[in-house]
Design an enzyme around this catalytic site. Structure first.
Site, PDB file in Angstrom:
ATOM      1  N   HIS A  65      -1.614  -5.285  24.290  1.00 48.00           N
ATOM      2  CA  HIS A  65      -0.755  -4.781  23.144  1.00 48.00           C
ATOM      3  C   HIS A  65      -0.494  -3.584  22.852  1.00 48.00           C
ATOM      4  CE1 HIS A  65      -1.165  -9.204  20.672  1.00 48.00           C
ATOM      5  NE2 HIS A  65       0.112  -8.819  21.897  1.00 48.00           N
ATOM      6  N   CYS A  69       8.098   9.531  22.791  1.00 47.58           N
ATOM      7  CA  CYS A  69       9.151   9.509  21.947  1.00 47.58           C
ATOM      8  C   CYS A  69       9.385   8.181  22.482  1.00 47.58           C
ATOM      9  CB  CYS A  69       9.580  11.151  22.455  1.00 47.58           C
ATOM     10  SG  CYS A  69      11.625  11.080  21.949  1.00 47.58           S
ATOM     11  N   CYS A  88      13.286  16.319  22.055  1.00 42.54           N
ATOM     12  CA  CYS A  88      14.646  15.853  21.925  1.00 42.54           C
ATOM     13  C   CYS A  88      14.536  15.406  20.224  1.00 42.54           C
ATOM     14  CB  CYS A  88      15.261  14.949  22.431  1.00 42.54           C
ATOM     15  SG  CYS A  88      14.089  13.030  21.592  1.00 42.54           S
ATOM     16  N   SER A 142      -7.858 -15.469  16.010  1.00 40.02           N
ATOM     17  CA  SER A 142      -7.393 -16.423  16.039  1.00 40.02           C
ATOM     18  C   SER A 142      -6.152 -17.057  16.901  1.00 40.02           C
ATOM     19  CB  SER A 142      -6.778 -16.100  14.121  1.00 40.02           C
ATOM     20  OG  SER A 142      -5.394 -15.123  14.717  1.00 40.02           O
TER      21      SER A 142
HETATM   22  C1  BJW Z   1     -14.625 -12.859  15.154  1.00 39.35           C
HETATM   23  C2  BJW Z   1     -15.706 -11.723  14.175  1.00 39.35           C
HETATM   24  C3  BJW Z   1     -16.729 -12.029  15.102  1.00 39.35           C
HETATM   25  C4  BJW Z   1     -14.192 -12.150  12.818  1.00 39.35           C
HETATM   26  N1  BJW Z   1     -17.051 -12.220  16.135  1.00 39.35           N
HETATM   27  N2  BJW Z   1     -14.981 -13.247  15.975  1.00 39.35           N
HETATM   28  C5  BJW Z   1       7.193 -18.481  16.041  1.00 39.35           C
HETATM   29  C6  BJW Z   1       6.483 -19.747  16.828  1.00 39.35           C
HETATM   30  C7  BJW Z   1       5.636 -18.792  17.692  1.00 39.35           C
HETATM   31  C8  BJW Z   1       5.678 -17.477  18.105  1.00 39.35           C
HETATM   32  C9  BJW Z   1       6.847 -16.840  17.296  1.00 39.35           C
HETATM   33  C10 BJW Z   1       7.503 -16.845  16.266  1.00 39.35           C
HETATM   34  N3  BJW Z   1       8.168 -16.602  15.293  1.00 39.35           N
HETATM   35  C11 BJW Z   1       8.065 -15.232  16.085  1.00 39.35           C
HETATM   36  C12 BJW Z   1       7.178 -15.162  17.421  1.00 39.35           C
HETATM   37  C13 BJW Z   1       6.418 -14.317  18.599  1.00 39.35           C
HETATM   38  C14 BJW Z   1       5.104 -13.418  17.818  1.00 39.35           C
HETATM   39  C15 BJW Z   1       4.957 -14.719  17.345  1.00 39.35           C
HETATM   40  O1  BJW Z   1       3.631 -15.131  18.145  1.00 39.35           O
HETATM   41  N4  BJW Z   1       4.622 -14.648  15.957  1.00 39.35           N
HETATM   42  C16 BJW Z   1       3.001 -15.666  15.096  1.00 39.35           C
HETATM   43  C17 BJW Z   1       2.870 -15.073  13.820  1.00 39.35           C
HETATM   44  C18 BJW Z   1       4.610 -16.813  15.007  1.00 39.35           C
HETATM   45  N5  BJW Z   1       5.419 -12.725  19.117  1.00 39.35           N
HETATM   46  C19 BJW Z   1       5.544 -11.747  19.203  1.00 39.35           C
HETATM   47  O2  BJW Z   1       6.374 -11.418  18.192  1.00 39.35           O
HETATM   48  C20 BJW Z   1       5.094 -10.827  20.415  1.00 39.35           C
HETATM   49  N6  BJW Z   1       7.027 -10.425  21.651  1.00 39.35           N
HETATM   50  C21 BJW Z   1       7.282 -11.146  22.263  1.00 39.35           C
HETATM   51  O3  BJW Z   1       7.214 -12.463  21.758  1.00 39.35           O
HETATM   52  O4  BJW Z   1       8.016 -11.313  22.811  1.00 39.35           O
HETATM   53  C22 BJW Z   1       8.920 -11.728  23.394  1.00 39.35           C
HETATM   54  C23 BJW Z   1      10.517 -12.052  22.287  1.00 39.35           C
HETATM   55  C24 BJW Z   1      10.741 -10.936  22.179  1.00 39.35           C
HETATM   56  C25 BJW Z   1      12.246 -10.748  21.033  1.00 39.35           C
HETATM   57  C26 BJW Z   1      12.374 -11.674  19.759  1.00 39.35           C
HETATM   58  C27 BJW Z   1      11.714 -12.848  20.034  1.00 39.35           C
HETATM   59  C28 BJW Z   1      10.339 -12.258  21.143  1.00 39.35           C
HETATM   60  C29 BJW Z   1       4.570  -9.707  20.393  1.00 39.35           C
HETATM   61  C30 BJW Z   1       3.274  -9.502  19.360  1.00 39.35           C
HETATM   62  C31 BJW Z   1       2.710  -8.498  19.316  1.00 39.35           C
HETATM   63  C32 BJW Z   1       1.536  -8.829  18.515  1.00 39.35           C
HETATM   64  N7  BJW Z   1       1.521  -7.179  17.762  1.00 39.35           N
HETATM   65  C33 BJW Z   1      -0.174  -7.323  16.952  1.00 39.35           C
HETATM   66  C34 BJW Z   1       0.206  -5.471  16.295  1.00 39.35           C
HETATM   67  C35 BJW Z   1      -0.158  -4.533  17.627  1.00 39.35           C
HETATM   68  C36 BJW Z   1      -0.128  -3.260  16.758  1.00 39.35           C
HETATM   69  C37 BJW Z   1      -1.086  -2.853  16.085  1.00 39.35           C
HETATM   70  O5  BJW Z   1      -2.479  -3.583  16.172  1.00 39.35           O
HETATM   71  O6  BJW Z   1      -0.772  -2.373  14.783  1.00 39.35           O
HETATM   72  O7  BJW Z   1      -1.213  -7.274  17.918  1.00 39.35           O
HETATM   73  S1  BJW Z   1      -0.016  -8.103  15.251  1.00 39.35           S
HETATM   74  C38 BJW Z   1      -1.755  -8.629  15.465  1.00 39.35           C
HETATM   75  O8  BJW Z   1      -2.316  -9.496  16.124  1.00 39.35           O
HETATM   76  C39 BJW Z   1      -2.458  -7.282  16.826  1.00 39.35           C
HETATM   77  C40 BJW Z   1      -3.094  -8.298  17.642  1.00 39.35           C
HETATM   78  O9  BJW Z   1      -3.670  -8.049  18.419  1.00 39.35           O
HETATM   79  C41 BJW Z   1      -2.505 -10.046  17.018  1.00 39.35           C
HETATM   80  C42 BJW Z   1      -3.532 -10.931  17.524  1.00 39.35           C
HETATM   81  O10 BJW Z   1      -4.629 -10.701  16.473  1.00 39.35           O
HETATM   82  P1  BJW Z   1      -6.212 -11.123  16.277  1.00 39.35           P
HETATM   83  O11 BJW Z   1      -6.761 -10.528  17.138  1.00 39.35           O
HETATM   84  O12 BJW Z   1      -6.083 -12.907  16.604  1.00 39.35           O
HETATM   85  O13 BJW Z   1      -6.799 -11.573  15.110  1.00 39.35           O
HETATM   86  P2  BJW Z   1      -6.659 -11.939  13.989  1.00 39.35           P
HETATM   87  O14 BJW Z   1      -7.392 -11.113  12.746  1.00 39.35           O
HETATM   88  O15 BJW Z   1      -5.755 -12.838  13.951  1.00 39.35           O
HETATM   89  O16 BJW Z   1      -8.227 -13.180  14.206  1.00 39.35           O
HETATM   90  C43 BJW Z   1      -9.337 -12.257  14.552  1.00 39.35           C
HETATM   91  C44 BJW Z   1     -10.352 -13.104  14.526  1.00 39.35           C
HETATM   92  O17 BJW Z   1     -11.764 -12.933  14.625  1.00 39.35           O
HETATM   93  C45 BJW Z   1     -10.566 -14.292  13.560  1.00 39.35           C
HETATM   94  O18 BJW Z   1     -10.610 -15.902  14.163  1.00 39.35           O
HETATM   95  C46 BJW Z   1     -11.995 -14.253  12.956  1.00 39.35           C
HETATM   96  O19 BJW Z   1     -12.803 -15.230  12.655  1.00 39.35           O
HETATM   97  C47 BJW Z   1     -12.978 -13.755  14.237  1.00 39.35           C
HETATM   98  N8  BJW Z   1     -13.810 -13.504  14.384  1.00 39.35           N
HETATM   99  N9  BJW Z   1     -14.918 -11.340  12.438  1.00 39.35           N
HETATM  100  C48 BJW Z   1     -16.456 -12.831  16.759  1.00 39.35           C
HETATM  101  N10 BJW Z   1     -18.139 -10.380  14.093  1.00 39.35           N
HETATM  102 ZN    ZN Z   2      11.640  12.641  22.709  1.00 36.98          ZN
END
Ligand code: BJW
Ligand code: ZN
Length: 255
Positions: free
Chosen positions: A120, A128, A154, A193
């Site tokens: 990600h 840019c 730009c 998650s």
């Molecule tokens: C501990 C702990 C400790 C606590 N020890 N553990 C419908 C169905 C399926 C898919 C989709 C849908 N509608 C849209 C989509 C696609 C979409 C998606 O998946 N959406 C779902 C939410 C439904 N995905 C996308 O859009 C991706 N691209 C894509 O699919 O391209 C194709 C496409 C093109 C055109 C149109 C449509 C599709 C891109 C996804 C980009 C995600 N970006 C982010 C932001 C990044 C930038 C930023 O940080 O600002 O990435 S969102 C955010 O979530 C971030 C993370 O990497 C990502 C995952 O989160 P993560 O890491 O799992 O964190 P949490 O908070 O959810 O969980 C933390 C866990 O830690 C918990 O379980 C706790 O219990 C645990 N924990 N303390 C160990 N001490």
């Molecule tokens: Zn530029």
């Protein structure tokens, strides 16, 4: 608190040629980086689903930049935790070890991990949107933020080099991650998650190819029913313990 690590898991790890750690926000929680969702997801004012997308950025770039500038400040001030360091040490002990991370905080590399695929993006980079010129934080923070940072060449809008909802993952990192997952003997899914795709399919790809899947999380997730071992707890506690047990098993006994 002692961590229960089974003989089955240790023997899978000791005999593994290829090991993958797939990580999410939870692995950085003990460093002080807030997670996105769940009980400890503390983004109240800022919801990732509402802000981490191009439409939101085009509609209110100042607000989205405010969120990123705030997070850049948090990340610049914190340090990797014992979980990050345990993974970095594990890399040195295993023939092939890869970290596939959804995190943008660069903490795996700062802990010393070398083979890291960032699905990600990385919050320390910016570019840019018009001409793709890269910008470091030093070049933009302080100069324009909280106003809008603009390209010197730009005048295009500069954005953080992260992957927003609806955007494709970086092709190269994704391809290497799929290869690593599909050839893994053991895969750890740590602190995620597992709700965001396509990243969330990585552990399942490994499982389909016969890998031993281990999950580390203080609470069950959508993946938990599919794993071979679930270690309930914080990764900053479990990973160092796992590493110590691995070293004891791994090293030949003294003559
Ligand atoms: C501990 C702990 C400790 C606590 N020890 N553990 C419908 C169905 C399926 C898919 C989709 C849908 N509608 C849209 C989509 C696609 C979409 C998606 O998946 N959406 C779902 C939410 C439904 N995905 C996308 O859009 C991706 N691209 C894509 O699919 O391209 C194709 C496409 C093109 C055109 C149109 C449509 C599709 C891109 C996804 C980009 C995600 N970006 C982010 C932001 C990044 C930038 C930023 O940080 O600002 O990435 S969102 C955010 O979530 C971030 C993370 O990497 C990502 C995952 O989160 P993560 O890491 O799992 O964190 P949490 O908070 O959810 O969980 C933390 C866990 O830690 C918990 O379980 C706790 O219990 C645990 N924990 N303390 C160990 N001490
Ligand atoms: Zn530029």
């Amino acid at each position: 608190m002692s961590v229960e690590i089974s003989g089955r898991l240790l023997s899978a790890l000791v005999n593994a040629q290829r090991v993958v750690a797939f990580t999410g926000a939870g692995v950085s929680a003990e460093s002080g980086v807030p997670t996105f969702r769940g009980n400890d997801g503390i983004w109240e004012k800022f919801k990732p689903e509402e802000l981490a997308n191009l439409n939101a950025f085009m509609r209110s770039p100042e607000l989205v930049w405010e969120w990123y500038a705030h997070r850049k400040r948090i990340i610049a001030e914190i340090q990797p935790n014992p979980g990050h360091y345990a993974l970095a040490k594990m890399e040195q002990m295993l023939p092939h070890f890869a970290i596939i991370t959804q995190n943008i905080d660069n903490l795996h590399r700062r802990a010393g991990s070398k083979n890291v695929y960032e699905l990600h993006g990385n919050i320390e980079r910016n570019y840019c949107m018009k001409c793709r010129t890269p910008y470091s934080d030093d070049e933009i923070i302080g100069r324009d933020v909280p106003c809008l940072p603009r390209c010197r060449r730009c005048n295009g809008l500069i954005r953080p080099d992260v992957v927003w909802f609806g955007e494709l993952l970086p092709e190269d990192e994704w391809g290497k991650s799929v290869s690593a997952a599909e050839s893994a003997d053991v895969l750890f899914s740590i602190g995620t998650s597992g709700v965001v795709y396509p990243a969330a399919s990585i552990p399942l790809m490994a499982k389909r190819q016969g890998a031993f899947i281990v999950e580390i999380n203080p609470q069950p997730t959508l993946l938990t029913d599919h794993v071979d071992e679930f270690l309930l707890g914080a990764s900053g506690v479990i990973l160092p313990e796992l590493y110590s047990r691995f070293i004891l098993e791994h090293q030949p006994p003294e003559p």
